[in-house]
Design a protein around this motif. Structure first.
Motif, short mmCIF file in Angstrom:
data_model
loop_
_atom_site.label_atom_id
_atom_site.label_comp_id
_atom_site.label_asym_id
_atom_site.label_seq_id
_atom_site.Cartn_x
_atom_site.Cartn_y
_atom_site.Cartn_z
N GLU A 1 -2.16 1.46 7.57
CA GLU A 1 -3.52 1.35 8.08
C GLU A 1 -3.59 0.57 9.39
N VAL B 1 2.56 10.13 6.36
CA VAL B 1 1.92 8.87 5.96
C VAL B 1 2.11 7.83 7.05
N ARG C 1 -0.68 4.95 -6.84
CA ARG C 1 0.18 4.98 -5.66
C ARG C 1 0.31 6.42 -5.14
N LEU C 2 0.32 6.54 -3.84
CA LEU C 2 0.44 7.84 -3.20
C LEU C 2 1.84 8.42 -3.44
N GLY D 1 1.43 0.61 -0.58
CA GLY D 1 1.66 2.05 -0.73
C GLY D 1 0.51 2.80 -1.36
N ARG D 2 -0.64 2.17 -1.44
CA ARG D 2 -1.81 2.86 -2.00
C ARG D 2 -2.63 3.47 -0.87
N ALA D 3 -3.05 4.69 -1.07
CA ALA D 3 -3.81 5.37 -0.03
C ALA D 3 -5.18 4.73 0.15
N ARG E 1 -8.74 12.51 -4.30
CA ARG E 1 -7.43 12.35 -4.93
C ARG E 1 -7.29 13.30 -6.12
N GLU F 1 -1.90 11.09 -6.26
CA GLU F 1 -1.50 9.75 -6.65
C GLU F 1 -1.12 9.71 -8.12
N VAL G 1 -2.03 4.42 4.28
CA VAL G 1 -1.77 3.57 3.11
C VAL G 1 -1.80 2.10 3.50
N ASP G 2 -2.01 1.27 2.47
CA ASP G 2 -1.95 -0.17 2.69
C ASP G 2 -0.52 -0.66 2.46
#
Length: 335
Positions: free
Chosen positions: A227, A224, A319-320, A253-255, A289, A314, A249-250
C-alpha cells in the motif's frame, strides 16, 4: 458459399411454403408431447417404482428409430443417477441377451408394440423374471399386454405429411423417457455434485467441477504491490503480470484494495502527473473477495452481478492467495 437457387431440378423452392411446412411439423410434435401429460397416472408411478427398485441396470431396447431414441434415453438415465445401457434387440437374439441379468429392469420401446425382434426375445426376458416396462403407441399391442407396466406414447398423427416417417411418435417417446429420468433424479435426491461426477468432460464438466482455486492466478503470477507503492510501480506490476489489475496489500499480506485498468482511466481524467500519486490514494478500497473453494461458475456470476472484471481470492485467515478476472474464466472454459 454460394446459396442454392430458388429451384432445384425444376422443383420450386418456395420460401413461405418451406417455412409453413416447418411450423406444421413443430406444431404437430408439440401437440403430441402436450397430449402425454393428461395420460400420466398410476402406470407412470409404477414404472418409476420398478426402476428405483432395480438393483442392476436399466436395459433399454428399441429397433430402428425407436432404437436411436432408446440410446438417448439410456444415456440420460445413466447421467442422472440411474445406471442404464442400450441393447440392440437384433443383436440380443444372437448373444447379447446375455448382457441382461436377473437384477436388471428392461425398458422396451416400440411404436407399434409388435416389433418382431423384441417379441422374439420377449419369452427369454420374461423367463429371467426381470421387470419389463414398455413404451408403445398401441395399448392393445402384444408388447403392451406382456409388460409389467405400459406407458402410452400414442400420437394423433405423425408430423411427416405421408404419415410414415417416425416423427411425432419418436418425439413423444423421447419426452416420456425424459420424464422418467427427471422423476427418478428427483426421487433419488441426485445433486449438482452427483451430476458433475458423470460429466467431467467439456464445458459442462468445467462449469460444475472447477473451483476458484483451480483457475485463479497465484504465486509469482499474482499481481500485488504494497500500500506504500507509487501509482507508477503499480502500473509496472499490472503490465508485468498481464491480469489488468493489481492487488494492494498491507504489511501482513492482507488485501486492502485493488487497482484495475478501469481505475487507471478514471485517474488519468483527474491527475496531471501520475508520478506524484501513491497507489493508496487511487485504489478501490476493499474490493470484492471470494474464497478458493467456491465454484468458478459462481465467481463468474458474482462478477456479472457486481459488474466488475476482477476478484481477489483470500483464504480463511483473510490473506490474499490469488486473483482472477473474466479472461481467466474464459481461458478455463467456465464461461
Amino acid at each position: 458459399m454460394t446459396l442454392p437457387a430458388d429451384s432445384l431440378d425444376g422443383v420450386a423452392l418456395d420460401a413461405p411454403t418451406l417455412l409453413q411446412l416447418a411450423r406444421d411439423v413443430l406444431d404437430t410434435e408439440a401437440d403430441a408431447v402436450r397430449q402425454l401429460a393428461p395420460r400420466l397416472g398410476e402406470p407412470f408411478v409404477h414404472a418409476c417404482r420398478l426402476l428405483l427398485a432395480c438393483r442392476g441396470r436399466v436395459v433399454v431396447l428399441g429397433m430402428g428409430k425407436s432404437g436411436h431414441i432408446g440410446g438417448k434415453i439410456a444415456a440420460t438415465l445413466a447421467s442422472t443417477g440411474t445406471p442404464a445401457f442400450f441393447v440392440h434387440p437384433g443383436e440380443a437374439g444372437h448373444g447379447d441377451l446375455g448382457m441382461i441379468t436377473t437384477q436388471d429392469v428392461v425398458l422396451a420401446l416400440s411404436n407399434s408394440g409388435e416389433t418382431a425382434e423384441i417379441l422374439l426375445i420377449l419369452p427369454m426376458i420374461r423367463r429371467l423374471g426381470v421387470g419389463l416396462v414398455a413404451i408403445t403407441g398401441d395399448p392393445k399391442s402384444t408388447l403392451a399386454r406382456e409388460a409389467d407396466v405400459h406407458l402410452d406414447a400414442s400420437v394423433a398423427r405423425e408430423a411427416c405429411p405421408l404419415g410414415l416417417a417416425p416423427t411425432a411418435s419418436t418425439t413423444a417417446c423421447l419426452a416420456l423417457g425424459d420424464a422418467l429420468a427427471v422423476a427418478l433424479l428427483h426421487t433419488r435426491g441426485f445433486s449438482r455434485e452427483d451430476f458433475s461426477r458423470s460429466h467431467p468432460g467439456g464445458k459442462l464438466g468445467r462449469r460444475l467441477l472447477l473451483h476458484v482455486a483451480d483457475v485463479m492466478v497465484k504465486d509469482d503470477r499474482l499481481p500485488v504491490v504494497g500500500e506504500g507503492a507509487s501509482l507508477t510501480e503499480a502500473l509496472l506490476e499490472i503490465t508485468r503480470k498481464g491480469l489488468g489489475m493489481t492487488a494492494v496489500v498491507d504489511a501482513d499480506g492482507r488485501a486492502v484494495g485493488i487497482f484495475t485498468d478501469g481505475d487507471l482511466r478514471r485517474v488519468l481524467e483527474k491527475v496531471d502527473n501520475v508520478r506524484t500519486v501513491g497507489i493508496a490514494d487511487v485504489m478501490t478500497r476493499g474490493g470484492v473477495r471470494i474464497r478458493p473453494d467456491v465454484l468458478a461458475a459462481e465467481a463468474a456470476q458474482l462478477m456479472e452481478q457486481r459488474r466488475i472484471n476482477a476478484l481477489l481470492v483470500e483464504n480463511a485467515d483473510g490473506r490474499l492467495i490469488g486473483a482472477l478476472n473474466m479472461h481467466t474464466l474464459l481461458d478455463a472454459g467456465v464461461i
